[in-house]
Write an enzyme that holds these catalytic residues in place. Sequence first.
Site, PDB file in Angstrom:
ATOM      1  N   ARG A  65       0.836  -1.210   0.000  1.00  0.00           N
ATOM      2  CA  ARG A  65       0.000   0.000   0.000  1.00  0.00           C
ATOM      3  C   ARG A  65       0.870   1.260   0.000  1.00  0.00           C
ATOM      4  O   ARG A  65       0.543   2.252  -0.662  1.00  0.00           O
ATOM      5  CB  ARG A  65      -0.908  -0.028   1.234  1.00  0.00           C
ATOM      6  CG  ARG A  65      -1.906   1.120   1.314  1.00  0.00           C
ATOM      7  CD  ARG A  65      -2.881   0.910   2.462  1.00  0.00           C
ATOM      8  NE  ARG A  65      -3.827   2.014   2.567  1.00  0.00           N
ATOM      9  CZ  ARG A  65      -4.002   2.746   3.655  1.00  0.00           C
ATOM     10  NH1 ARG A  65      -3.275   2.499   4.741  1.00  0.00           N
ATOM     11  NH2 ARG A  65      -4.872   3.729   3.678  1.00  0.00           N
ATOM     12  N   HIS A  69       0.536   4.209  -2.721  1.00  0.00           N
ATOM     13  CA  HIS A  69       0.245   5.588  -2.317  1.00  0.00           C
ATOM     14  C   HIS A  69       1.362   6.540  -2.727  1.00  0.00           C
ATOM     15  O   HIS A  69       1.113   7.728  -2.932  1.00  0.00           O
ATOM     16  CB  HIS A  69       0.007   5.656  -0.810  1.00  0.00           C
ATOM     17  CG  HIS A  69      -1.368   5.231  -0.408  1.00  0.00           C
ATOM     18  ND1 HIS A  69      -2.159   5.940   0.473  1.00  0.00           N
ATOM     19  CD2 HIS A  69      -2.122   4.168  -0.790  1.00  0.00           C
ATOM     20  CE1 HIS A  69      -3.329   5.338   0.622  1.00  0.00           C
ATOM     21  NE2 HIS A  69      -3.323   4.250  -0.126  1.00  0.00           N
ATOM     22  N   ASN A  97      -3.631   8.854   4.214  1.00  0.00           N
ATOM     23  CA  ASN A  97      -2.318   8.315   4.568  1.00  0.00           C
ATOM     24  C   ASN A  97      -2.076   8.192   6.069  1.00  0.00           C
ATOM     25  O   ASN A  97      -1.024   7.697   6.484  1.00  0.00           O
ATOM     26  CB  ASN A  97      -1.209   9.184   3.958  1.00  0.00           C
ATOM     27  CG  ASN A  97      -1.084   8.990   2.458  1.00  0.00           C
ATOM     28  OD1 ASN A  97      -1.499   7.953   1.934  1.00  0.00           O
ATOM     29  ND2 ASN A  97      -0.525   9.963   1.766  1.00  0.00           N
ATOM     30  N   HIS A 195      -6.144  -5.893  -2.719  1.00  0.00           N
ATOM     31  CA  HIS A 195      -6.978  -5.979  -1.520  1.00  0.00           C
ATOM     32  C   HIS A 195      -7.165  -7.424  -1.070  1.00  0.00           C
ATOM     33  O   HIS A 195      -7.884  -7.678  -0.097  1.00  0.00           O
ATOM     34  CB  HIS A 195      -8.350  -5.340  -1.775  1.00  0.00           C
ATOM     35  CG  HIS A 195      -8.294  -3.859  -1.923  1.00  0.00           C
ATOM     36  ND1 HIS A 195      -9.361  -3.101  -2.362  1.00  0.00           N
ATOM     37  CD2 HIS A 195      -7.291  -2.969  -1.683  1.00  0.00           C
ATOM     38  CE1 HIS A 195      -9.022  -1.818  -2.396  1.00  0.00           C
ATOM     39  NE2 HIS A 195      -7.772  -1.724  -1.992  1.00  0.00           N
TER      40      HIS A 195
END
Length: 328
Positions: A65, A69, A97, A195
């Site tokens: 992740r 990001h 975040n 996911h």
Amino acid sequence: MASLKLSLLVFHQLLLVLCVFERATAQGLKLGFYQRSCPSAETVIKRTTSQYISRVPTLAAPLLRLHFHDCFVRGCDGSVLLNSTSKNQAEKAAIPNLSLTGFDVIDVAKSAVEKICPGVVSCADILSLVARDAVSMIYGPSWDVPTGRRDGKVSTSLEALTNLPPPFANITILKSMFATKGLNVKDLVVLSGGHTIGRSACAAFNNRLYNFTGKGDADPSLDPNYAATLRKKCGPTDFTTRVEMDPGSFKSFDNDYYTIVAKRRGLFQSDAALLDDPNTKSYVKEQATSQKPSFAKDFAVSMVKMGKIGVLTGNSGEIRKHCAFVNH
């Protein structure tokens, strides 16, 4: 006159070749970029990652992740790693975040590399390599990571807020946000498969459980039985409890994510949205029912593609001494 035309033709063809060559090498990334400047860099980074993942396998999801990001804001330039200052709120401070973790893994890997090759390996490359190594260490796919990224010097919370796909996004928004990063519809549905590992705080999906349309109801695109199960875990004002994104399989990198999405049990609205486009829906159904799903292979391809978004190479950016601070 004929020789002049021939010369001009050759000249134009040469220009064309040079333009194509420039486009092909513009990103400046290549496999084994540190082969001469720091030959053991990737080994040291992998060893550091292994030390963490062997103890806490669930760290793979936050590290993946973190890479995602980073790449979606200013490209894969390590800007997500920068700390805020008295004059600037960095990406870390943006609401999407605030739940990021795994920064310590990147810092330790950076420190280890700095000991053997000071000022050579970028934080952006370390982040890319750690994400790949972490996923492969939990028996997920592996992929070649071209290196040569340099670190950005700018990080602002507002850019994170406007560039990161929110969990409540519909399919139109998702397709648009991915397209602006050079990623197509297949990349969207494949990368959403990330996911399959990890957990999420109730805050990211609580709106689907209570008063979704203002009538005290749940999101109609969410399986009613699953909504009832989620309500037992997340109360109306509970925003911190963490729930598995892929129930029963959240530690395994597999295609089970697509099975739950096909059953309308995707945790986020952005998961459910994959059933609202014929192409993404087709991929979901295919991976959910196939005896030989292509997800692992497809994920590797899309990760390589994502890892090239907006990279800084050559003389752009810098090689940070510490990943949380720009050089002085």
